[in-house]
Design a protein around this motif. Sequence first.
Motif, short mmCIF file in Angstrom:
data_model
loop_
_atom_site.label_atom_id
_atom_site.label_comp_id
_atom_site.label_asym_id
_atom_site.label_seq_id
_atom_site.Cartn_x
_atom_site.Cartn_y
_atom_site.Cartn_z
N ASN A 188 -97.18 21.08 -96.59
CA ASN A 188 -98.51 21.52 -96.02
C ASN A 188 -99.55 22.54 -96.57
O ASN A 188 -100.01 23.18 -96.20
CB ASN A 188 -97.78 22.29 -94.62
N LEU A 189 -99.28 22.23 -98.06
CA LEU A 189 -100.76 22.92 -98.89
C LEU A 189 -101.55 22.18 -98.48
O LEU A 189 -101.81 21.11 -98.14
CB LEU A 189 -100.35 22.78 -100.35
N LYS A 190 -103.05 22.76 -98.62
CA LYS A 190 -104.15 22.01 -98.37
C LYS A 190 -104.45 21.03 -99.50
O LYS A 190 -104.12 21.47 -100.66
CB LYS A 190 -105.08 23.17 -98.42
N PRO A 191 -104.78 19.86 -99.20
CA PRO A 191 -105.09 18.74 -100.19
C PRO A 191 -106.25 19.29 -101.18
O PRO A 191 -106.95 19.80 -100.68
CB PRO A 191 -105.40 17.41 -99.72
N ALA A 192 -105.84 19.12 -102.56
CA ALA A 192 -106.78 19.45 -103.55
C ALA A 192 -107.02 18.55 -104.66
O ALA A 192 -106.01 17.68 -104.86
CB ALA A 192 -106.29 20.69 -104.14
N LYS A 193 -108.23 18.34 -105.04
CA LYS A 193 -108.63 17.37 -106.29
C LYS A 193 -108.19 17.71 -107.62
O LYS A 193 -108.32 19.06 -107.72
CB LYS A 193 -109.96 17.12 -106.00
N MET A 194 -107.45 17.03 -108.19
CA MET A 194 -107.06 17.23 -109.74
C MET A 194 -107.60 15.95 -110.49
O MET A 194 -107.24 15.06 -110.28
CB MET A 194 -105.46 17.60 -109.65
N ARG A 195 -108.56 16.50 -111.25
CA ARG A 195 -109.31 15.60 -112.15
C ARG A 195 -109.79 14.31 -111.25
O ARG A 195 -109.38 13.24 -111.81
CB ARG A 195 -108.35 15.02 -113.19
N GLY A 196 -110.26 14.73 -110.15
CA GLY A 196 -110.72 13.34 -109.30
C GLY A 196 -109.82 12.76 -108.53
O GLY A 196 -110.22 11.67 -107.70
N VAL A 197 -108.39 13.19 -108.26
CA VAL A 197 -107.60 12.49 -107.51
C VAL A 197 -107.13 13.54 -106.59
O VAL A 197 -106.80 14.71 -106.95
CB VAL A 197 -106.54 12.02 -108.43
N THR A 198 -107.23 13.31 -105.29
CA THR A 198 -106.72 14.29 -104.44
C THR A 198 -105.05 14.15 -104.29
O THR A 198 -104.39 13.32 -103.93
CB THR A 198 -107.31 13.64 -103.11
N SER A 199 -104.42 15.45 -104.71
CA SER A 199 -103.09 15.71 -104.24
C SER A 199 -102.69 16.20 -103.11
O SER A 199 -103.34 17.16 -102.48
CB SER A 199 -102.61 16.67 -105.51
N PHE A 232 -84.05 32.05 -91.64
CA PHE A 232 -85.62 32.00 -91.48
C PHE A 232 -85.76 30.85 -90.56
O PHE A 232 -85.43 29.82 -90.96
CB PHE A 232 -86.25 31.84 -92.98
N VAL A 233 -86.48 30.97 -89.54
CA VAL A 233 -86.66 29.87 -88.63
C VAL A 233 -87.70 28.91 -89.25
O VAL A 233 -88.81 29.56 -89.43
CB VAL A 233 -87.11 30.40 -87.28
N ARG A 234 -87.47 27.53 -89.05
CA ARG A 234 -88.37 26.75 -89.59
C ARG A 234 -89.60 26.51 -88.69
O ARG A 234 -89.10 25.80 -87.56
CB ARG A 234 -87.64 25.22 -90.14
N ASN A 235 -90.70 26.91 -89.01
CA ASN A 235 -91.86 26.66 -87.93
C ASN A 235 -93.09 26.72 -88.77
O ASN A 235 -94.11 27.42 -88.81
CB ASN A 235 -91.80 27.91 -87.34
N PRO A 236 -93.15 25.46 -89.95
CA PRO A 236 -94.34 25.31 -90.59
C PRO A 236 -95.62 24.93 -89.86
O PRO A 236 -95.60 24.17 -88.93
CB PRO A 236 -93.81 24.04 -91.52
N GLU A 237 -96.82 25.48 -90.50
CA GLU A 237 -98.07 25.04 -89.86
C GLU A 237 -98.43 23.77 -90.53
O GLU A 237 -97.78 23.45 -91.53
CB GLU A 237 -98.98 26.01 -90.31
N PRO A 238 -99.12 22.63 -89.73
CA PRO A 238 -99.53 21.46 -90.44
C PRO A 238 -100.10 21.69 -91.60
O PRO A 238 -99.95 20.80 -92.51
CB PRO A 238 -100.43 20.97 -89.14
N GLN A 239 -100.90 22.52 -91.97
CA GLN A 239 -101.61 22.94 -93.06
C GLN A 239 -101.88 24.35 -93.37
O GLN A 239 -102.57 25.06 -92.54
CB GLN A 239 -103.07 22.27 -93.22
#
Length: 288
Positions: A188-199, A232-239
């Motif tokens: 759920n990390l925000k997608p990021a471009k790394m050398r032209g490719v979105t990770s 720790f209750v698992r309750n992740p945000e979508p992003q």
Amino acid sequence: MNAFERVVSNNNNAEELLASLNAELNAIKNEKIQKLKAKLTAENVILMKQVELAKEQLIKLETLNGKVQIPIPCNKNDQKPVAAKVSNEKPVPQPTKPTTDTAKPTKEKKPKAPAAAKEAAPELPVDFGRLDFRVGKIVEVSRHPDAESLYLEKIDCGEPQLRTVVSGLVKFVPLEEMQNRMVIVMCNLKPAKMRGVTSEAMVMCASTPEKVEVLSPPPTAVPGDLVHCDGFVRNPEPQLNPKKKVFETCAPDLTTNDSLQACYKGTPWNIPGKGFIVSQTLKNVNVK
């Protein structure tokens, strides 16, 4: 009984059997039709309620946005009033009564801002429960075409589509050891471009400046298994919102212990019923 009589008798028996079968078939059809009709009627009632709810929510939102609701009188044959029409026209102010010379001028009251439709949800604690760690399997890996130190991976995280992930592991893990490898992925990390490719995710590793080891899930884990941490209750945000720095706040407490287990604040990560997440040799180092 001669042959003709037997033929007539058999024919009568056949007709009676056919009539009986037709009656049973019609009964079955009628029963199915009635069941289907009842099911569709019930579904229609539910859909009508959902439509009414949606109308009410729409009117509330339009009212909050300053659109005037002009009510329409009820139809004679209906018990419920017809939904109000929306008008973008501003209401015409009513003329004020003239005041005498000695009277103090009246101050116009400013309209109050509309109250929020719902109170803001309370902020969740910044801890392991906000991080979406899952088991993944690298099904395809290659060198990044524009960066010597990066791998380009396709990872199965138990979702309909594979995730594209860029990892800076070329100097630490041989290409053949990455292929078909089971890994722990933060999703759920925000997608990021790394050398032209979105990770679209991050492969989690035990790490020192000199050595990096990819974390391994339990042997029975499968792609899509969720990683937990007791307490720790698992309750992740979508992003995650990068401005809130949730991962950055948790990162110093992500480490391995003396048993090679990945931990958060000293508590091992686990997949319920299957086991712990581990490194190969690195103890008491950061996980990132």
